[in-house]
Scaffold this active site. Structure first.
Site, mmCIF file in Angstrom:
data_model
loop_
_atom_site.group_PDB
_atom_site.id
_atom_site.type_symbol
_atom_site.label_atom_id
_atom_site.label_comp_id
_atom_site.label_asym_id
_atom_site.label_seq_id
_atom_site.Cartn_x
_atom_site.Cartn_y
_atom_site.Cartn_z
ATOM 1 N N CYS A 42 23.071 -65.152 -77.983
ATOM 2 C CA CYS A 42 24.328 -65.213 -77.220
ATOM 3 C C CYS A 42 25.140 -66.460 -77.600
ATOM 4 O O CYS A 42 24.665 -67.593 -77.454
ATOM 5 C CB CYS A 42 24.006 -65.205 -75.721
ATOM 6 S SG CYS A 42 25.333 -65.775 -74.664
ATOM 7 N N GLY A 43 26.374 -66.245 -78.060
ATOM 8 C CA GLY A 43 27.239 -67.358 -78.458
ATOM 9 C C GLY A 43 27.556 -68.304 -77.320
ATOM 10 O O GLY A 43 27.551 -69.530 -77.476
ATOM 11 N N HIS A 44 27.845 -67.747 -76.126
ATOM 12 C CA HIS A 44 28.140 -68.584 -74.955
ATOM 13 C C HIS A 44 26.928 -69.442 -74.592
ATOM 14 O O HIS A 44 27.071 -70.599 -74.181
ATOM 15 C CB HIS A 44 28.541 -67.710 -73.767
ATOM 16 C CG HIS A 44 29.839 -66.989 -73.957
ATOM 17 N ND1 HIS A 44 31.046 -67.643 -74.073
ATOM 18 C CD2 HIS A 44 30.117 -65.668 -74.065
ATOM 19 C CE1 HIS A 44 32.014 -66.761 -74.244
ATOM 20 N NE2 HIS A 44 31.478 -65.563 -74.246
ATOM 21 N N CYS A 45 25.738 -68.868 -74.739
ATOM 22 C CA CYS A 45 24.508 -69.610 -74.436
ATOM 23 C C CYS A 45 24.327 -70.766 -75.410
ATOM 24 O O CYS A 45 23.938 -71.869 -75.021
ATOM 25 C CB CYS A 45 23.293 -68.688 -74.498
ATOM 26 S SG CYS A 45 23.379 -67.249 -73.405
#
Length: 489
Positions: free
Chosen positions: A51-54
């Site tokens: 996950c990029g946001h993670c």
């Protein structure tokens, strides 16, 4: 030698990052409940490695864990990989998106986390969830520990904790526990060290202290309203560090310098440019606000002024009290910034307007407005006007296009202009409150300063009925109810 120095810097950064990550509890199905039962309060991040946001949150989360690791009452930060060791746990707590953050009291969910996503903001938010709003400092040793921080703090010294000033302080702290860091003391040795028995002071974060303003400011008011004003005016100092979390604290007129602002990795370099802005800001205190912002965090604002790239030196942008935009065209220097501010305050600068080129021809039924021709085409056209603000990627706008074009064709011979403008490529005048797409406004020809939001139907007949009723002069082809007029043979 340069390669060696770079390697040392990289190694140091990696070591610091790994040290911070070690403060985050790594939980899975086998140890989730048992570990949380041993903690008073834990913030848990449910994540997926892909996950990029993670990935963006992870370093800030680790820094926050480092900030609160020695807190009393204790706060822990934990993470659960929902794709591997924590699949069952994530399913149990109905995790459907990443990252999902929840606050636990021991092994029971207390609430969803809705706070900031950067280290200091996370730490502040979590500290507000535990214990009293203000830390009661009971010794000189505790005072030293309280002051050993990277945050700006508000501290009260009170001989009598029931005094009027103490009550004002504690009430204010309770209302603002999620926004500011508070401490107070009635300990005799602490009061002796602080020099006065009854006072409230704002103590700036160490990395923000500078030679142009005091690091500690004493509150001189007597009411909660006075204290609110005092904090608002002094919290960020002459040149505040404007982040995504604090951007609402900074009101126009405002001058912001955008560059590689990073107090974690490069505090000395960050303050090198900030000190130069401070030198100018000192001369205009009370007239205009100043701030520094990370060019990476605010690239969207730079784009609004036509900047796609910021080099080694800061880019200076401004907004005046009317929200008009200005930019320092010359290379950043103390002298150029000084001149820019003087001209801005004297109203001698030309505002920056983001605009597409004016169309070479505009003879289609739907007229195309851009920022540069907006006044001529919309405000000063001498006709009633319906304008649509749209985005090229908007599905609803695309659906409206043929309807809007048919409407314009039906009204070609009327005293009405049908206009559209790409609100993503042009500055929208501030009197038009565009928050979504498409947004439409009706402007009667004799009252262009008061645009009326159009909230009616989106079919041709809906528009005809509305315009027929609202038109300054009755339409030639439709009566006031929007019915076609009969033509004589």
């Amino acid at each position: 030698m340069r390669c060696l120095a770079a390697a040392v810097l990289i190694f140091g950064y990696i070591a610091t990052t790994l040290a911070a990550e070690s403060d985050v509890l790594d939980l899975g199905d086998d140890n989730f409940a048992s570990t949380l039962k041993q903690q008073e309060t834990t913030l848990v991040m449910f994540y997926a490695p892909w996950c990029g946001h993670c990935k963006r949150l992870k370093p800030e989360y680790a820094k926050a864990a480092e900030l609160v690791k020695d807190d009393d009452p204790p706060i822990k930060l934990a993470k659960v990989d929902c794709t591997e060791a924590g699949k069952e746990t994530c399913s149990k707590y109905s995790v459907s998106g990443y990252p999902t953050l929840k606050i636990f009291r021991q092994d029971e969910v207390s609430q969803d986390y809705s706070g900031p996503r950067e280290a200091i903001g996370i730490a502040k938010y979590m500290r507000a969830q535990v214990g009293p709003a203000s830390k009661n400092v009971r010794s000189v040793e505790e005072l030293a520990k309280f002051l050993d921080t990277k945050e700006t703090s508000i501290f009260g010294s009170f001989e009598d904790i029931d005094s009027k000033l103490a009550k004002i302080f504690l009430k204010f702290a309770d209302k603002n526990r999620e926004k500011y860091r508070f401490g107070h003391s009635s300990d005799e040795e602490v009061l002796k060290k602080n020099g006065e028995t009854d006072k409230i002071v704002l103590i700036r974060a160490p990395h923000l202290s500078n030679k142009f303003e005091a690091s500690t400011i004493k509150f001189e008011g007597s009411t909660e309203s006075d204290l609110t004003t005092f904090i608002k005016e002094n919290y960020h100092g002459l040149v505040g560090h404007r982040t995504q979390e604090t951007s609402r604290d900074f009101q126009n007129p405002l001058i912001t310098a955008y560059y590689s602002v990073d107090y974690q990795k490069n505090p000395k370099g960050t303050n090198y440019w900030r000190n130069r802005v401070l030198k100018v800001a000192k001369e205009f205190a009370g007239q205009i606000s100043f701030a520094i912002s990370s060019k990476d965090d605010f690239q969207h604002e730079l784009n609004e002024y036509g900047y796609d790239f910021v080099g080694d030196k800061p880019i200076v942008l401004a907004r005046d009290a009317k929200n008009l935009k200005y930019s320092l065209k010359d290379e950043f220097s103390v002298e150029n910034l000084q001149d820019f501010v003087e001209k801005l305050l004297a109203d001698e600068l030309e505002p920056y307007v983001k605009s597409e080129p004016v169309p070479e021809s505009n003879d289609t039924p739907v007229k195309v407005a851009v920022a540069k021709n907006f006044d001529d085409l919309v405000i000063n056209n001498g006709k009633d006007t319906l304008i649509e603000f749209y985005a090229p990627w908007c599905g609803h706008c695309k659906k409206l296009t043929p309807i809007y074009e048919e409407l314009a064709e039906k009204l070609q011979d009327e005293d009405v202009v049908i206009v559209k403008m790409d609100a993503t490529a042009n500055d929208v005048p501030p009197e038009f409150n565009v928050r979504g797409f498409p947004t439409l406004f009706w402007l009667p020809k004799d009252s262009k300063n008061n645009p009326v939001s159009y909230n009616g139907g989106r079919e041709v007949d809906d528009f005809i009925k509305y315009i027929a009723k609202e038109a300054t002069t009755e339409l030639k082809s439709f009566d006031r109810d929007g019915r076609p007029k009969k033509t004589e043979l």
